[in-house]
Motif scaffolding. Sequence first.
Motif, PDB file in Angstrom:
ATOM      1  N   ILE A 180       0.860  -1.190   0.000  1.00 39.99           N
ATOM      2  CA  ILE A 180       0.000   0.000   0.000  1.00 39.99           C
ATOM      3  C   ILE A 180       0.891   1.232   0.000  1.00 39.99           C
ATOM      4  N   ARG A 181       0.709   2.054  -1.020  1.00 38.24           N
ATOM      5  CA  ARG A 181       1.498   3.278  -1.139  1.00 38.24           C
ATOM      6  C   ARG A 181       0.548   4.457  -1.339  1.00 38.24           C
ATOM      7  N   VAL A 182       0.995   5.614  -0.900  1.00 34.84           N
ATOM      8  CA  VAL A 182       0.159   6.816  -0.944  1.00 34.84           C
ATOM      9  C   VAL A 182       0.703   7.795  -1.980  1.00 34.84           C
ATOM     10  N   VAL A 183      -0.216   8.342  -2.767  1.00 37.68           N
ATOM     11  CA  VAL A 183       0.129   9.440  -3.677  1.00 37.68           C
ATOM     12  C   VAL A 183      -0.143  10.730  -2.921  1.00 37.68           C
ATOM     13  N   PRO A 184       0.907  11.433  -2.484  1.00 38.46           N
ATOM     14  CA  PRO A 184       0.694  12.590  -1.608  1.00 38.46           C
ATOM     15  C   PRO A 184       0.127  13.795  -2.346  1.00 38.46           C
ATOM     16  N   TYR A 231      -4.287   1.174 -19.369  1.00 36.86           N
ATOM     17  CA  TYR A 231      -4.508   1.287 -17.921  1.00 36.86           C
ATOM     18  C   TYR A 231      -3.257   0.893 -17.145  1.00 36.86           C
ATOM     19  N   ALA A 232      -2.538  -0.120 -17.633  1.00 36.53           N
ATOM     20  CA  ALA A 232      -1.310  -0.538 -16.967  1.00 36.53           C
ATOM     21  C   ALA A 232      -0.269   0.579 -17.001  1.00 36.53           C
ATOM     22  N   VAL A 233      -0.167   1.256 -18.135  1.00 35.49           N
ATOM     23  CA  VAL A 233       0.761   2.383 -18.240  1.00 35.49           C
ATOM     24  C   VAL A 233       0.324   3.509 -17.315  1.00 35.49           C
ATOM     25  N   ARG A 234      -0.983   3.756 -17.247  1.00 33.33           N
ATOM     26  CA  ARG A 234      -1.498   4.791 -16.346  1.00 33.33           C
ATOM     27  C   ARG A 234      -1.136   4.465 -14.900  1.00 33.33           C
ATOM     28  N   TYR A 235      -1.301   3.189 -14.541  1.00 31.41           N
ATOM     29  CA  TYR A 235      -0.972   2.777 -13.176  1.00 31.41           C
ATOM     30  C   TYR A 235       0.502   3.038 -12.874  1.00 31.41           C
ATOM     31  N   GLU A 236       1.372   2.681 -13.811  1.00 28.58           N
ATOM     32  CA  GLU A 236       2.808   2.869 -13.590  1.00 28.58           C
ATOM     33  C   GLU A 236       3.168   4.345 -13.484  1.00 28.58           C
ATOM     34  N   ARG A 237       2.508   5.180 -14.248  1.00 30.99           N
ATOM     35  CA  ARG A 237       2.810   6.615 -14.191  1.00 30.99           C
ATOM     36  C   ARG A 237       2.340   7.222 -12.871  1.00 30.99           C
ATOM     37  N   ILE A 238       1.205   6.750 -12.364  1.00 34.49           N
ATOM     38  CA  ILE A 238       0.751   7.201 -11.048  1.00 34.49           C
ATOM     39  C   ILE A 238       1.686   6.671  -9.965  1.00 34.49           C
ATOM     40  N   SER A 239       2.111   5.401 -10.133  1.00 35.77           N
ATOM     41  CA  SER A 239       3.013   4.786  -9.164  1.00 35.77           C
ATOM     42  C   SER A 239       4.304   5.586  -9.017  1.00 35.77           C
ATOM     43  N   ALA A 240       4.754   6.169 -10.120  1.00 33.37           N
ATOM     44  CA  ALA A 240       5.984   6.967 -10.080  1.00 33.37           C
ATOM     45  C   ALA A 240       5.842   8.195  -9.196  1.00 33.37           C
ATOM     46  N   LYS A 241       4.597   8.615  -8.946  1.00 34.57           N
ATOM     47  CA  LYS A 241       4.333   9.786  -8.105  1.00 34.57           C
ATOM     48  C   LYS A 241       4.160   9.413  -6.630  1.00 34.57           C
ATOM     49  N   ALA A 242       4.005   8.116  -6.345  1.00 36.83           N
ATOM     50  CA  ALA A 242       3.666   7.676  -4.999  1.00 36.83           C
ATOM     51  C   ALA A 242       4.892   7.586  -4.104  1.00 36.83           C
TER      52      ALA A 242
END
Length: 260
Positions: A180-184, A231-242
């Motif tokens: 579990i990771r948070v996007v601040p 969607y997988a690419v979107r997830y990875e791009r959001i993950s980079a911000k977390a």
Amino acid sequence: MWDFIAYYLRFQRTQRGLSGEAVGRIIRGSKSEVSRIEIGAERLDGTQAALLDKAWNAGRLFSLLVWYASIGHDPQWFAQYLALEQRADIIRIFASQLIHGLFQTEDYARAVINEGNPPNPEEAVQKRLARQAVFNRQPPPYTAALLSQACLEWPVGSPEIMRAQLQHLLDLSELPDAVIRVVPRSWNVGAHLGLDGSFQLMGGPNFGEVAFSESPGGGRLVSSPADVMNYAVRYERISAKALPEAPSRDLIKSLMEDIK
């Protein structure tokens, strides 16, 4: 459209004099899986459709049928979504405004569901909680969640309910198969793709990978490989911000302590 795909698969199989086991080998599944698809209890996915097209020289017919079925309105989307969620080996979640149903405490779920004024709210609460049995499977699915800080801060129910909910997230984050990771909410993160809304990716050996996109009053299951990849690419791009795991836990603890 899904009913037609089920009918047409059976038609093409019988025309070729093939058994369910033989078709199962083509789609890299089992005889029982082919049977479930043909009676409409399960759905052909994009990967399986492509395998059939290649084996039967169908000119992408099955792939196109699955694509058009996926983008159309489906009154049975939620049942299909729940079935895939329970069978998935890998679940990736991005939660934008509310904590995801798999992570909700009973009181949090009840407070959210009651706002929708369903005909039988208690039944809806218990159905949502029943989904969490997926974590009791052996082995459980690997679950990775990106939670926006907004969904952690939005007040639901009462301060006591929110503190218990955040503690529940901390407990889940200690599980060996859960991340579990948070996007601040910060200027460093700024605008990101997650602002468009919540979604989920689910993968399993029997159905490949599908995406689920949430929307008010409904949702959409996506099985087309190209769309799932987006969607997988979107997830990875959001993950980079977390934040990483440990700082995410620290932020959740800090938000919990700030609840008055």
